[in-house]
Design an enzyme around this catalytic site. Sequence first.
Site, PDB file in Angstrom:
ATOM      1  N   LYS A 200       4.117  -1.611  -3.191  1.00 16.71           N
ATOM      2  CA  LYS A 200       2.717  -1.189  -3.002  1.00 16.71           C
ATOM      3  C   LYS A 200       2.746   0.261  -2.446  1.00 16.71           C
ATOM      4  O   LYS A 200       3.703   0.544  -1.694  1.00 16.71           O
ATOM      5  CB  LYS A 200       1.752  -2.097  -2.366  1.00 16.71           C
TER       6      LYS A 200
ATOM      7  N   SER B 295       1.630  -3.234 -11.866  1.00 16.38           N
ATOM      8  CA  SER B 295       0.626  -2.799 -10.495  1.00 16.38           C
ATOM      9  C   SER B 295       0.836  -1.310 -10.097  1.00 16.38           C
ATOM     10  O   SER B 295      -0.029  -0.602  -9.583  1.00 16.38           O
ATOM     11  CB  SER B 295       0.988  -3.758  -9.531  1.00 16.38           C
TER      12      SER B 295
END
Length: 198
Positions: free
Chosen positions: A114, A66
């Site tokens: 993230k 990711s």
Amino acid sequence: MPGSERTFGMETSTFLFMDEVTGMAPAQGWARRYFKAFCKGFFVAVPVAVTFLDRVACVARVEGASMQPSLNPGGSQSSDVVLLNHWKVRNFEVQRGDIVSLVSPKNPGQKIIKRVIALEGDIIKTMGHKNRYVKVPRGHIWVEGDHHGHSFDSNSFGPVSLGLLHAHATHILWPPGRWQRLQSVLPPERLPVQSEDQ
């Protein structure tokens, strides 16, 4: 015969006799002192280490795709190990572009990593969220993975509470060839439509 007592007149004294073969005193006293010192050091060091890892910094291995290409550019062949700075987020102060570790809003037993895209008050154009535009509520941030389409992020679960912040990822520590400071950069296409700063 260690610790033998001999009496000389009215006075009683205890002598520690040397071993006749090695010329050394028996190790019982030394081992006991070493064990006590070890235990004292252990019971001091463990709480200090736990406090340091919980409040200041720790290291973690990043798994998944990711955050490619910023983290794990080689895919499943290698995993980056990053330094997570807890101290930097103690007052929930993050900037757009920071890479952060947070508790997953969908699975509290899991931590995710993230990039911060928008702060409270910002209006963001989403990528696949049910609403085309979202105003980030007070006390929340908008986070996304760098590898769009391969990231479970705010486009899936919406704005994230600042209370879920765990740490700020500051450096890649492993593998040695990738040692570097992680930059807080925001891709130009992910700038907020309107920010609270404006």
